[in-house]
Motif scaffolding. Structure first.
Motif, short mmCIF file in Angstrom:
data_model
loop_
_atom_site.label_atom_id
_atom_site.label_comp_id
_atom_site.label_asym_id
_atom_site.label_seq_id
_atom_site.Cartn_x
_atom_site.Cartn_y
_atom_site.Cartn_z
N LEU A 189 -3.44 -8.25 5.08
CA LEU A 189 -2.28 -7.54 5.55
C LEU A 189 -1.99 -6.32 4.68
O LEU A 189 -1.59 -6.64 3.62
N ALA A 190 -1.72 -5.32 5.14
CA ALA A 190 -1.40 -3.99 4.37
C ALA A 190 0.27 -4.02 4.72
O ALA A 190 0.60 -3.74 5.61
N VAL A 191 1.21 -3.56 3.46
CA VAL A 191 2.32 -3.62 3.56
C VAL A 191 2.78 -2.12 2.95
O VAL A 191 2.77 -2.09 1.87
N PRO A 192 2.57 -1.03 3.75
CA PRO A 192 3.17 0.32 3.08
C PRO A 192 4.45 0.06 2.77
O PRO A 192 5.33 -0.24 3.30
N SER A 193 4.66 0.70 1.43
CA SER A 193 5.99 0.76 0.76
C SER A 193 5.95 2.25 0.31
O SER A 193 5.18 2.65 -0.36
N ASP A 194 7.32 2.72 0.20
CA ASP A 194 7.57 3.75 -0.67
C ASP A 194 8.47 3.63 -1.84
O ASP A 194 8.92 4.41 -2.38
N ASP A 195 8.29 2.47 -2.24
CA ASP A 195 9.07 2.14 -3.48
C ASP A 195 8.99 2.97 -4.61
O ASP A 195 9.65 3.05 -5.69
N PHE A 196 7.69 3.54 -4.79
CA PHE A 196 7.08 4.22 -5.89
C PHE A 196 6.83 5.52 -5.46
O PHE A 196 6.09 6.35 -6.05
N HIS A 197 7.41 6.01 -4.34
CA HIS A 197 7.37 7.36 -3.87
C HIS A 197 6.16 7.98 -3.59
O HIS A 197 5.71 9.16 -4.04
N GLN A 198 5.27 7.29 -2.84
CA GLN A 198 3.87 7.74 -2.55
C GLN A 198 3.56 7.56 -1.29
O GLN A 198 2.31 7.32 -0.83
N GLU A 199 4.41 7.23 -0.39
CA GLU A 199 4.05 7.28 1.03
C GLU A 199 4.37 8.22 1.84
O GLU A 199 5.29 9.01 1.46
N LEU A 200 3.85 8.51 3.03
CA LEU A 200 4.12 9.18 3.97
C LEU A 200 5.63 9.08 4.58
O LEU A 200 6.10 8.13 4.35
N GLU A 201 6.04 10.25 5.27
CA GLU A 201 7.68 10.08 5.74
C GLU A 201 7.62 9.06 6.80
O GLU A 201 8.85 8.34 6.89
N SER A 202 6.83 8.64 7.90
CA SER A 202 6.95 8.01 8.86
C SER A 202 6.04 6.93 9.28
O SER A 202 4.83 7.18 8.59
N ALA A 203 6.21 5.80 9.83
CA ALA A 203 5.36 4.76 10.23
C ALA A 203 4.10 5.43 11.00
O ALA A 203 2.76 5.10 10.84
N LYS A 204 4.34 6.36 11.86
CA LYS A 204 3.18 7.12 12.55
C LYS A 204 2.41 7.75 11.59
O LYS A 204 1.38 7.86 12.13
N GLU A 205 2.91 8.53 11.03
CA GLU A 205 1.98 9.23 9.87
C GLU A 205 1.24 8.17 9.30
O GLU A 205 -0.02 8.63 8.97
N VAL A 206 1.55 7.22 8.69
CA VAL A 206 0.87 6.23 7.96
C VAL A 206 -0.19 5.64 8.71
O VAL A 206 -1.31 5.61 8.55
N SER A 207 0.22 5.39 9.84
CA SER A 207 -0.61 4.61 10.70
C SER A 207 -2.13 5.64 11.33
O SER A 207 -2.95 5.27 10.96
N ASP A 208 -1.62 6.85 11.46
CA ASP A 208 -2.62 7.85 11.80
C ASP A 208 -3.43 8.16 10.52
O ASP A 208 -4.53 8.21 10.87
N TYR A 209 -2.82 8.25 9.46
CA TYR A 209 -3.63 8.67 8.25
C TYR A 209 -4.55 7.64 7.97
O TYR A 209 -5.85 7.82 7.80
N THR B 258 0.92 -1.16 -0.03
CA THR B 258 0.09 0.02 -0.06
C THR B 258 0.77 1.10 0.14
O THR B 258 1.88 1.17 0.17
N ALA B 259 0.29 2.23 -0.34
CA ALA B 259 0.78 3.88 -0.16
C ALA B 259 -0.16 4.78 0.03
O ALA B 259 -1.40 4.88 -0.76
N SER B 260 -0.02 5.45 1.07
CA SER B 260 -1.14 6.50 1.57
C SER B 260 -1.46 7.36 0.56
O SER B 260 -2.64 7.91 0.40
N LEU B 261 -0.73 7.82 -0.24
CA LEU B 261 -0.86 9.10 -1.21
C LEU B 261 -1.19 8.60 -2.74
O LEU B 261 -1.20 9.47 -3.68
N CYS B 262 -1.28 7.28 -2.96
CA CYS B 262 -1.69 6.72 -4.22
C CYS B 262 -2.89 6.67 -4.67
O CYS B 262 -3.91 6.71 -3.77
N GLY B 263 -3.17 7.02 -5.88
CA GLY B 263 -4.65 7.00 -6.41
C GLY B 263 -5.37 5.95 -6.13
O GLY B 263 -6.68 5.83 -6.31
#
Length: 181
Positions: free
Chosen positions: A84-104, A56-61
């Motif tokens: 199971l959600a696996v946040p990844s920034d491999d495609f440069h669309q994830e927030l900066e920190s795990a806390k930001e991702v979790s909160d968002y 997953t990625a928080s800022l992805c379409g």
């Protein structure tokens, strides 16, 4: 003779707890995923259950699929499905920190399903689960919200790209036979 051979094969498959199209050779080793909230998820605890893993990625379409993932978790989790959600920034669309991702994800999508820390899934030193999937099937996430379904015995049942919804019929058809009634 052919009928007897088929019945013997069907009996063996049933005895091993395998679905047609899977094999013991493809069984997954045990993996550990760091939880986004601290601690670890050990896949050994999920043996005997189907597991849908989604990068997953928080800022992805495609992030609206988090709603569908949560709905699957709520509807089928009590019957045995693990999402199971696996946040990844491999495609440069994830927030900066795990806390930001979790909160968002909790605020925007009401996420309560298991979620890992931010992990590499396609590029560089990928998480061992994704390296194993690549070795077993050749599948590498090409974008965010790619899906891998693992069967109760640990074998890869299927993989899909971003456009296949987590609650899509092609995924649903593969995991529902394994759920508790």
């Amino acid at each position: 003779m052919k009928r007897r051979l088929f019945l013997s094969l069907a009996t063996a498959i049933s005895a091993w707890g395998l679905a047609p199209g899977t094999s013991r050779a493809a069984d997954a080793p045990v993996f550990s995923f760091p939880s986004i909230d601290g601690g670890e998820y050990e896949t050994a605890k999920w043996r005997g259950k189907p597991v849908l893993v989604v990068n997953t990625a928080s800022l992805c379409g495609f992030s609206g699929q988090l709603t569908e993932m949560q709905a699957l978790h709520e509807a089928y989790g009590p019957r045995g499905l693990v999402v199971l959600a696996v946040p990844s920034d491999d495609f440069h669309q994830e927030l900066e920190s795990a806390k930001e991702v979790s909160d968002y994800c909790q605020m925007e999508y009401g996420i309560t399903l298991p979620m890992t820390d931010i992990l590499p899934v396609a590029k560089g030193d990928v998480h061992p689960f994704y390296a194993w999937v690549r070795q077993q099937t050749g599948f590498v996430p090409k974008w965010n919200f790619n899906k891998v379904l693992i069967g109760p015995n640990g074998a890869v049942l299927g993989s899909w790209g971003s456009y296949t919804k987590p609650d899509g019929p092609q995924i649903n058809a593969l995991f529902t036979p394994y759920l508790d009634v």
